[in-house]
Design an enzyme around this catalytic site. Structure first.
Site, PDB file in Angstrom:
ATOM      1  N   ASP A 245       9.834   2.765  -3.760  1.00 46.93           N
ATOM      2  CA  ASP A 245       8.435   3.200  -3.760  1.00 46.93           C
ATOM      3  C   ASP A 245       8.322   4.573  -4.410  1.00 46.93           C
ATOM      4  O   ASP A 245       8.904   5.549  -3.938  1.00 46.93           O
ATOM      5  CB  ASP A 245       7.918   3.242  -2.319  1.00 46.93           C
ATOM      6  CG  ASP A 245       6.402   3.340  -2.218  1.00 46.93           C
ATOM      7  OD1 ASP A 245       5.782   3.872  -3.152  1.00 46.93           O
ATOM      8  OD2 ASP A 245       5.846   2.895  -1.191  1.00 46.93           O
TER       9      ASP A 245
ATOM     10  N   HIS B  41       5.560   0.228  -4.126  1.00 39.50           N
ATOM     11  CA  HIS B  41       4.599   0.405  -3.040  1.00 39.50           C
ATOM     12  C   HIS B  41       3.942  -0.904  -2.625  1.00 39.50           C
ATOM     13  O   HIS B  41       3.659  -1.121  -1.447  1.00 39.50           O
ATOM     14  CB  HIS B  41       3.534   1.417  -3.472  1.00 39.50           C
ATOM     15  CG  HIS B  41       2.654   1.891  -2.364  1.00 39.50           C
ATOM     16  ND1 HIS B  41       3.144   2.410  -1.183  1.00 39.50           N
ATOM     17  CD2 HIS B  41       1.295   1.931  -2.253  1.00 39.50           C
ATOM     18  CE1 HIS B  41       2.138   2.753  -0.390  1.00 39.50           C
ATOM     19  NE2 HIS B  41       1.011   2.466  -1.021  1.00 39.50           N
TER      20      HIS B  41
ATOM     21  N   SER C 219      -0.081   1.252   3.571  1.00 44.31           N
ATOM     22  CA  SER C 219      -0.387   2.492   2.870  1.00 44.31           C
ATOM     23  C   SER C 219      -1.182   3.409   3.808  1.00 44.31           C
ATOM     24  O   SER C 219      -0.652   3.804   4.843  1.00 44.31           O
ATOM     25  CB  SER C 219      -1.133   2.187   1.570  1.00 44.31           C
ATOM     26  OG  SER C 219      -1.125   3.308   0.714  1.00 44.31           O
TER      27      SER C 219
END
Length: 743
Positions: free
Chosen positions: A682, A714, A606
């Site tokens: 995602d 995600h 991320s």
């Protein structure tokens, strides 16, 4: 982009009763069905009558399937109250519920994810798989289904007369005295939502509810929003056997947000009233709360640029408004959940970073500051409980050590504002859950030598009873791996501007100071996150150290639980000071006699994936390889609230900030091998971030490796997927760096 807790928690460094025969830690075991940490608990709550402590616990055969348990304070016994498999043998979730769980970071869990107590402590409200059950704690084997049909965000009203929830984008109540169901809103459909928190509120503002009960059950304040202005992103969610086309209202930086309204409704009559949020419509409604006497509704209104936050009071009877206070900042005003109305006087507690650190203040309902509750060169994490009768406010804080979290007591009259009394013992990490009256709390404690232990304590910190002692004896699931376990060391370095940076390090198995080892550097690096903590660590980090790596983590400037001068450093130029600080750590490592400076690799997910790309672009001469999972590559592709808060402005108003804060302007410096990983469904960091990066790397003839996960969001969650992705990371590190000491 609230941080994702992918890495499972690690184990300890000093133990008792280790078995004679040891086993090597493996990825199959780490990501297996049963937990290595012992019988873990989550969602701890003390019943309103103080007779029970309830919690969720994974099943013996599947740590990710949660049941509801209780500890009975009178009988001193622990038992399972509600078996999730008996309620719903085969759980199927709606798309809406799956999205909510992704926002709440519970996508990898099943069974009972949440629950609520009735005010009298006699019943529990348990949602599961879209249905809603009331459970009598005296007869837990006879749960009563009270609602069905993709029910979300259920609550029992403060006085216990109603059950409320959202279904099909409308707010609904059930009168528990009559059993009658009333749909309080009727226009929820298409782009209109009632009683829900919008995407950015869930993802970035820690708001997972869209409605708020008055304490006397007389009214509900709720969010009504229209997402029609928000651009629709057409995403292709690619699964193993199909491709689904999803039209998602996704507000990227600079795009319109939802049109937000604040409404009040009488649950008995259905009468609706609208609260005026002001002339400016392009705002964020942070949250709403009622005063203790239910006569005043208070809402928080944040400007679109997030440099201003207004706290506004509304007379419930007349809807007349008056400002209570305003917070401003040259960078951003942080939002929080620490507004507490006092019952015994017309005042409230408010958290603010105006001093440069997060502290608490008491204000009158006239908006006048009365006195500070806390002050000094330390910060408050959050309020845990307020006990007005005892003149106490309980908080968590980093006062004694930045890498620790402890529980402290402040006087409600402010007389010990600079000298809070610590009530938890043991250096390390304490998470406390207090009873509503503040008389007892449940303390979950760990440190690098102690797995999570759960105890029930009085408000002064004295022991009442163990809820889960979780001793590392021969019967503990981690016992067979103890002989190979490696200790975690902590230290600090200085950033270029002189600020203190904290790091953790695990030295490799069979460590020989005369040999040089490769480095596994794990980074997140973004705001709202602290990764260097003196708590129960990461199994994967432990595993990589046992594979022959020096495992190193450093919290750079911009990370959380620090003073504002530390967090503000990244504003308007993401990736600059974060990379500088990580390189400071790498330079320090290179000077250590046991580190091979030519074998340093970095991994991040991320924001950490973004950091990996920026680090490889800035320092490929010092970093031999990197693994980037689900990275943001262009901040113009990420959502409004998070991006505009930290980059500042929009892609149109400040294009240079977006250019320098992204990845593409720096790619010419990327020379080291890269493994790029992304989930193909995602909906947070859109897959477009990776496809655009692929295109740019191809244009530059930069070779790289790519792994995409069909159907994965995600978090690439689930035991099988987690086992695979971390095995992939390990393989890439070993292929490029080796995994043993240099000869």
């Amino acid at each position: 982009m609230r941080p994702l807790l992918y890495l499972l928690m690690a184990a300890a460094t000093t133990f008792a009763a280790a078995p004679a025969t040891a086993e090597r830690l493996t990825l199959d075991r780490i990501y297996g069905d049963t937990s290595l940490s012992g019988p873990g608990v989550r969602n701890l709550r003390v019943s309103p009558d103080g007779e029970r402590v309830t919690f969720l616990r994974g099943r013996a055969d599947n740590q990710h399937q949660l049941d509801l348990w209780e500890y009975n304070m009178k009988s001193k016994t622990t038992q399972r109250l509600v078996d999730s498999k008996r309620l719903v043998p085969n759980e199927e979730l709606s798309l809406e519920e799956k999205a909510r769980r992704e926002r709440a970071r519970t996508a990898g869990l099943s069974g009972i994810i949440s629950y609520n107590w009735s005010p009298d402590g006699k019943q529990l409200l348990v949602p599961i798989a879209g249905d809603l059950y009331l459970v009598d704690v005296a007869k837990p084997d006879a749960p009563r289904k009270v609602a069905s049909g993709n029910v979300i965000d259920p609550k029992i009203s403060p006085k216990g007369r109603y059950v409320s929830f959202v279904r099909n984008q409308n707010l609904v109540v059930i009168d528990l005295q009559t059993g009658a169901e009333r749909q309080l809103t009727t226009d929820g459909k298409g782009t209109i939502h009632n009683g829900e928190a919008e995407f950015v509120a869930q993802e970035e503002m820690d708001q997972h509810t869209g409605y708020y009960w008055a304490p006397d059950d007389s009214a509900i304040a709720y969010r009504r929003y229209d997402e029609a202005p928000v651009p629709v992103v057409r995403r292709f969610e690619i699964f193993a056997d199909r491709t689904e086309v999803i039209d998602q209202h996704y507000p990227a930086a600079g795009d319109p947000n939802v049109l937000i309204e604040l409404m009040m409704v009488n649950p008995a009559t259905g009468q609706q009233r609208k609260v005026d949020l002001g002339a400016e419509k392009d705002i964020y409604l942070v949250r709403a709360d009622f005063s203790a006497d239910a006569k005043t509704l208070v809402y928080q209104r944040q400007s679109r640029d997030q440099k201003r936050l207004d706290l506004v009071a509304v007379d419930v009877d007349t809807l007349a408004q008056r400002p209570l206070l305003t917070e401003t900042s040259k960078t951003w005003v942080s939002i929080h959940n620490d507004l507490r109305f006092l019952k015994n006087k017309k005042a409230f507690i408010w958290a603010s970073e105006r001093s440069g650190r997060n502290h608490l203040y008491v204000y009158g309902l006239d908006g006048k500051l009365q006195y500070p509750l806390s002050k000094g060169e330390w910060g408050v994490d959050n309020i845990l409980a307020v006990d007005e009768a005892a003149n106490k406010v309980y908080i968590s804080s980093n006062k004694d050590a930045v890498i620790d979290k402890q529980t402290y007591a402040l006087n409600l009259d402010g007389k010990n504002a600079d000298k809070p009394v610590r009530i938890t013992s043991g250096d390390g990490w304490h998470d406390a859950a207090f009873a509503g009256n503040g008389k007892i709390f449940v303390d979950t404690y760990s440190n690098p030598q102690t797995p999570p232990q759960v105890s029930i304590r009085r408000a002064d910190g004295s022991m009442v009873e163990w809820l889960e002692k979780n001793e590392l004896n021969a019967n503990h699931p981690y016992a067979k791996y103890l002989p190979d376990h490696l200790p975690t060391e902590y230290g600090s370095l200085k950033a270029k501007d002189g600020q203190t940076l904290y790091y953790s390090m695990i030295k490799p198995a069979n460590f020989d100071p005369n040999k040089r080892y490769p480095v596994f550097l794990f980074t997140y690096g973004g705001p709202h996150s602290q990764r260097v903590t003196r708590g129960w660590g990461s199994y994967f980090n432990q595993y990589m150290a046992q594979q022959g790596f020096v495992v190193f983590t450093l919290d750079n400037r911009g990370s959380s639980r620090r003073e504002r001068v530390f967090t503000d450093a990244l504003y308007n130029n993401l990736g600059k000071v974060e990379v500088e600080d990580q390189v400071t750590g790498i330079d320090w490592l290179a000077k250590q006699s046991f580190v091979d400076p030519k074998r340093v690799g970095v991994f991040g997910w991320s924001y950490g994936g973004f950091m990996t790309l920026r680090l490889l672009s800035a320092a490929s001469d010092k970093i031999a390889m990197g693994v980037s999972v689900a990275p943001v590559t262009d901040w113009a592709l990420y959502d409004t609230h998070y991006t505009e808060q930290f980059v500042g402005g929009t892609p149109k108003s400040d294009p240079e900030a977006y250019k320098r804060s992204g990845v593409f302007a720096h790619l010419d410096g990327m020379k080291s091998p890269l493994l790029l990983v992304h989930g193909m469904a995602d909906d947070n960091v859109l897959f477009t971030n990776t496809t655009r990066l692929i295109d740019e790397l191809v244009k530059r003839n930069v070779q790289f490796e790519l792994m995409t996960y069909p159907g994965a969001k995600h978090g690439i969650s689930g035991r099988v997927s987690q086992r695979h992705v971390y095995g992939l990371i390990e393989s890439f590190f070993k292929k490029n760096l080796g995994g043993t000491a240099a000869k």
